[in-house]
Scaffold this active site. Structure first.
Site, PDB file in Angstrom:
ATOM      1  N   LYS A   1       0.859  -1.185   0.000  1.00 11.95           N
ATOM      2  CA  LYS A   1       0.000   0.000   0.000  1.00 11.95           C
ATOM      3  C   LYS A   1       0.897   1.237   0.000  1.00 11.95           C
ATOM      4  O   LYS A   1       1.993   1.227   0.584  1.00 11.95           O
ATOM      5  CB  LYS A   1      -0.902  -0.027   1.243  1.00 11.95           C
ATOM      6  CG  LYS A   1      -2.037   0.988   1.234  1.00 11.95           C
ATOM      7  CD  LYS A   1      -2.978   0.742   2.412  1.00 11.95           C
ATOM      8  CE  LYS A   1      -4.115   1.756   2.468  1.00 11.95           C
ATOM      9  NZ  LYS A   1      -5.041   1.479   3.581  1.00 11.95           N
TER      10      LYS A   1
ATOM     11  N   SER B   1     -10.287  -1.143   6.351  1.00 12.29           N
ATOM     12  CA  SER B   1      -9.594  -0.841   5.093  1.00 12.29           C
ATOM     13  C   SER B   1      -8.852  -2.008   4.459  1.00 12.29           C
ATOM     14  O   SER B   1      -8.422  -1.913   3.317  1.00 12.29           O
ATOM     15  CB  SER B   1      -8.611   0.315   5.294  1.00 12.29           C
ATOM     16  OG  SER B   1      -9.299   1.542   5.235  1.00 12.29           O
TER      17      SER B   1
ATOM     18  N   SER C   1      -9.897   1.337   2.294  1.00 11.15           N
ATOM     19  CA  SER C   1      -8.979   2.136   1.504  1.00 11.15           C
ATOM     20  C   SER C   1      -7.899   1.331   0.786  1.00 11.15           C
ATOM     21  O   SER C   1      -7.328   1.807  -0.182  1.00 11.15           O
ATOM     22  CB  SER C   1      -8.301   3.168   2.401  1.00 11.15           C
ATOM     23  OG  SER C   1      -7.509   2.537   3.386  1.00 11.15           O
TER      24      SER C   1
END
Lengths: 486, 475
Positions: free
Chosen positions: B64, B163, B139
């Site tokens: 990420k 997320s 996310s």
């Protein structure tokens, strides 16, 4: 605008509280492993943590916590068993995270006191709290105004903030409190307490109220004082300003003022409306800490004898004069030196005189602390013994001290090498005395006619001729004998 | 043989038997990226550092864009951090590198992890590999899409309120949020420090256990990391749930639960019962307040965590054309106005308000108290249950743009995942079915603190008795 001293001062009573920020001299910074060092090239003593880089996290330096506990105990404060850190949010370029890690509602220490002398009486100044926080970086503004630079070396230096209750009633009390606080902190060895380097900083809160009124007046906060003298001067100025505003029917506005030392006046920095909302909240990156009794007891066991206790002991144990005792205690190194010397040479008053007199003078001239001198307690008492035994005079003794400090050699060696020992040998002294008597017939007559005190003049002359090396006692004796024709 | 569709454990077997090399696997994944990335847009950046295949577990991994990796640009998908090159490796990145992991690239996300759809990224959205009209969730949407589309063998994400789990659910893969303190946060660019946790996104449960073995463990640089021994998580992979007690909260069947998601959950309950587990209805009375609590606590912390992005030291710095106040304030305002997107601004404002003098007690403090109540609810259930099962999200993946104008409905997409973050407990999302429209449905299991093994055991058993995880999107 200048405010003159008024005679109506007695109408009002000042109420003063002080906030002292102290940099702790731990090996590393408070939340990272960077060296806690002053004077490095800008932005070289930094890491992701103290630079507040994205993703970095703080870890508390345990030494800083132990130092804070030590300070708390020395200030007779209660050590909180539960402590936590909070974020104080505000923007400034030298604050890399956009918040300062500080302590809000659970400081390391609370509810302590420090005693000062107020006239002939002791007065307790309440310590509201002492908490740990991190120092910010240093902003430097270009003279042309075209840019500002930031040095983050100082960021993360451990600070302890010591806040008094509003217990101080005059600028002099504030000054006295600061001096005894600084001395206490120096004894603890937790900071060099150097205001010039910024390792000790002081802000003041001041308000005045009519004598006898319980409610507090509106306060102003004073910043930017660079010495204790400046704190006193700023408070004196601000008290006069408050008085005159109030006497003229005006109202004091709560605001933060900056002291200008060269102009000797305060200026508004920001008003209450412009005050920050710091949005304190518990720092989720640092878990709360429990301080157990074991930790507190072990720190307590390490506490040195504090200056006020030492003064009392010196006065009674060594029967020193208050003047000498105060000079010795004002520097823990000096006090330790004194006690080590007395162990070697038990005439405490003599040792104290030497330390408070000639040694202190040398320290002043050389601008170094006592531990920087090339002098051991043993070496000093050897010199004192030489003077007391009449090997050298008091005056020559001081000269020997200077040479000892220059060369790092012992008294004996210096006296030998320079031939500084007193001349006590009769035949050598008689040679000088004969010359003096021959040159001062009139004085000799005076002595003969019953004025023995005039012999002092002849001793002085003989001393001069000997280059200060003649033993004055012996001279006196021999001159009297010679004139009497014995 | 195509290597990119394989799981990490299958690849490791292939490396061991000499059927394939790590370099071949990496190149195969790069080929796959070339083929499908234009449609999926899972990545925001390829890794700059050249790959090293000499380590023990040379598995191609996607990270990420909020995990600090040395000499790599890391931006949290925000304009304000563009150009920031991390000078250090975070704790988890160190572990990944030490294990021999081959970093493929950095995956898209919602800006600063603020979102549930990957649409708030400054790079534009990522598309769900199962339906390119749909969001991948968020996310960690880029990480989930990369794994689902076989553009990475596995990935790391971060989970503050769901997320990892919600995008895993939307993309039909496995995603785990470990216990708070189990994995180091050092190097994770913080959203909400008391809730954030890094975790794996993988193609199956065994890979999840393997990646947990790599990333879990104490880190002295993170004060919230816990010094608990780390088990070998693969030992928990037992196909047996007999005698286990699984709680199903009655609050799970709340308004807004999609009937197809509900049906999948009910089918899962029936299967687990059949496999010998006891299923028990339980209650979590304070969970209806979880979303509200979360948006106070998380935004408060975020407002402070994001204060450092001020234009002074790194990333974007902007000055207005016309001076407004003074140079410094102008710079702060212009940098942050241009640097943050609308959702970041919204959350900074919400959090700033919640912490403001006079509102702190009513919002932040109250929020923390409710948080304790929610944790107590869960503790109470865990006295009697080994795990709690819920849907991961009330719906399957929604259409791109469907919820961007309605933040509240977007926030509600995390209604099932938020309680685990508030309580600090571990939770996992596993593939649990498909909707008629062909979109994946996720199941969530929550466990006791530091009992990731229980979650892996139940998940593994469920997985061994279903085939959802074997399906692949057609790209």
């Amino acid at each position: 605008m200048a405010y003159q001293k008024t005679e109506i001062m007695s109408q009002f009573e000042p109420v003063i509280g002080l906030e002292v920020h102290l940099q702790l001299n731990t090996k590393t910074k408070i939340f990272c492993s960077c060296a806690n060092q002053y004077g490095c090239a800008p932005n070289t003593n930094v890491c992701p943590v103290c630079l507040g880089l994205p993703g970095s996290l703080p870890v508390l330096n345990r030494q800083a916590l132990l130092y804070a506990i030590k300070v708390g105990l020395a200030l007779n404060a209660e050590i909180n068993s539960f402590i936590k850190f909070d974020r104080k949010n505000y923007y400034y370029p030298d604050l890399p995270k956009g918040y300062q890690i500080s302590q809000f509602d659970f400081p390391v220490a609370k509810d302590g006191f420090l005693k000062i002398k107020s006239g002939n009486q002791e007065k307790r100044i309440g310590i509201k709290r002492a908490h740990l926080e991190e120092d910010a970086g240093k902003s430097m503004h270009d003279n042309t105004g075209s840019c500002s630079l930031v040095d983050f070396n100082r960021t993360g230096t451990p600070l302890i903030e010591i806040v008094t209750e509003p217990d101080l009633r005059s600028p002099q009390e504030a000054y006295d409190y600061l001096n005894i606080l600084k001395l206490t902190l120096q004894y603890l060895g937790v900071s060099d307490c150097d205001m010039e380097k910024g390792s000790l900083r002081c802000d003041a809160n001041i308000s005045i109220r009519p004598v006898g009124q319980a409610a507090l007046g509106t306060k102003t906060e004073l910043k930017n004082m660079n010495s204790f003298r400046a704190v006193k001067a700023a408070l004196e100025y601000e008290i006069r300003r408050h008085e005159q505003v109030i006497l003229a029917g005006g109202k004091i506005v709560q605001e933060t003022m900056l002291w200008d030392d060269t102009q000797a006046q305060t200026q508004t920095m920001r008003s209450k409306e412009e005050a920050h909302d710091y949005r304190y909240f518990p720092d989720p990156d640092l878990v709360p800490f429990t301080v157990d009794y074991k930790t507190i007891d072990s720190v307590r066991a390490e506490l040195p004898e504090l200056p006020q206790a030492k003064l009392v002991r010196f006065l009674s144990q060594y029967e020193l004069s208050e003047y000498d005792a105060n000079i010795l205690v004002a520097d823990s190194g000096m006090a330790d030196f004194f006690e080590a010397a007395v162990k070697e040479y038990p005439q405490a008053k003599k040792v104290a005189n030497w330390l408070a007199g000639p040694v202190s003078m040398e320290l002043k001239n050389r601008k170094i602390p006592i531990h920087g001198l090339k002098l051991t307690p043993k070496a000093l008492v050897e010199l004192i013994a030489k003077v007391e035994d009449g090997v050298v005079s008091n005056l020559v003794g001081k000269e020997v001290l200077g040479l000892m400090l220059d060369q790092g050699k012992g008294a004996e060696e210096i006296i030998q090498a320079k031939g500084m020992a007193q001349v006590s040998d009769d035949s050598a002294l008689f040679a000088i005395i004969d010359e003096v008597i021959a040159q001062n017939a009139a004085v000799v007559d005076q002595i003969k006619s019953g004025k023995p005190n005039a012999a002092g003049f002849l001793v002085g002359q003989a001393m001069k001729k000997s280059g200060g090396r003649a033993n004055p006692k012996k001279l006196n004796e021999l001159i009297t004998r010679k004139i009497a024709g014995v | 043989m195509s290597l990119y569709p394989l799981t990490a454990h299958a690849l490791l077997d292939a490396f061991k038997s000499g059927k394939a090399s790590a370099k071949e696997a990496y190149e195969d994944v790069l080929g796959r990226i070339k083929a499908v990335e234009p449609k999926v847009k899972a990545y925001v950046r390829q890794a700059k550092t050249s790959p090293d295949f000499s380590g023990g577990l040379p598995i191609p991994i996607a990270l990420k864009d909020n995990l600090c990796t040395k000499q790599e640009e890391i931006t949290c998908a925000s304009r304000i951090l563009k150009g920031f090159i991390s000078p250090y490796d975070g704790g988890v990145i160190e572990r990944v590198k030490k294990s021999g992991g081959v970093i493929v690239g950095f995956a898209n996300q919602d800006e600063f992890a603020f979102g549930s759809s990957c649409e708030t990224s400054c790079y534009g959205p990522t598309f769900n590999p199962w339906d390119l009209q749909c969001v991948p969730g968020g996310s960690s949407g880029g990480s989930a899409a990369a794994v689902a589309a076989d553009e990475a063998v596995w990935a790391l994400g971060s989970d503050t309120g769901g997320s990892i789990r919600q995008p895993a659910s939307f993309c039909g893969i496995v995603g785990m949020k470990p216990t708070y303190g189990r994995v180091s946060r050092y190097g994770l660019i913080a959203f909400a420090s008391s809730l954030d946790q890094i975790g794996p996104l993988t193609k199956d449960v065994r890979d999840c256990a393997l990646l947990m073995n790599i990333i879990a463990g104490y880190d002295e640089r993170d004060s919230t990391s816990v010094n608990e021994p780390v088990p070998d998580y693969t030992k928990a992979l037992v196909n047996d749930v007999r005698g286990l007690k699984i709680g199903i909260p009655k609050e799970a069947f709340a308004e807004g639960l999609d009937p197809e998601v509900r049906a999948s959950l009910e089918a899962a309950l029936a299967l687990l019962k059949k496999l010998g587990a006891a299923v028990k209805e339980v209650t979590l009375p304070h969970t209806p307040y979880a979303v509200a609590t979360y948006y106070i606590v998380a935004t408060a912390e975020a407002s402070s965590n994001l204060a450092r992005f001020d234009g002074v030291r790194y990333g974007l710095r902007a000055q207005p054309v016309k001076a407004r106040k003074n140079a410094l304030v102008d710079m702060y305002e212009e940098t942050r106005s241009r640097g943050f997107g609308p959702e970041a601004k919204r959350r900074i404002m919400l959090g700033t308000y919640a912490l403001s003098s006079g509102y702190y007690d009513a919002y932040y403090l109250r929020g923390q108290k409710v948080r304790t109540l929610i944790k107590n609810d869960l503790d109470e259930v865990f006295k009697d249950c080994d795990a709690i099962i819920t849907p991961t999200s009330p719906t399957v993946a929604f259409k791109i743009g469907e919820k961007t104008s309605d933040p509240l409905s977007m926030y509600l997409s995390d209604i099932y995942t938020i309680p685990a973050n508030l309580a600090g407990i571990p939770a996992i999302s596993i593939p649990g079915g498909f909707s008629k429209s062909g979109l994946p449905i996720g199941l969530q299991l929550m466990g006791k603190a530091f009992d990731e093994e229980m979650l892996l055991r139940i998940s593994y058993t469920y997985e061994q008795n279903t085939e959802w995880h074997t399906r692949k999107p057609k790209l």
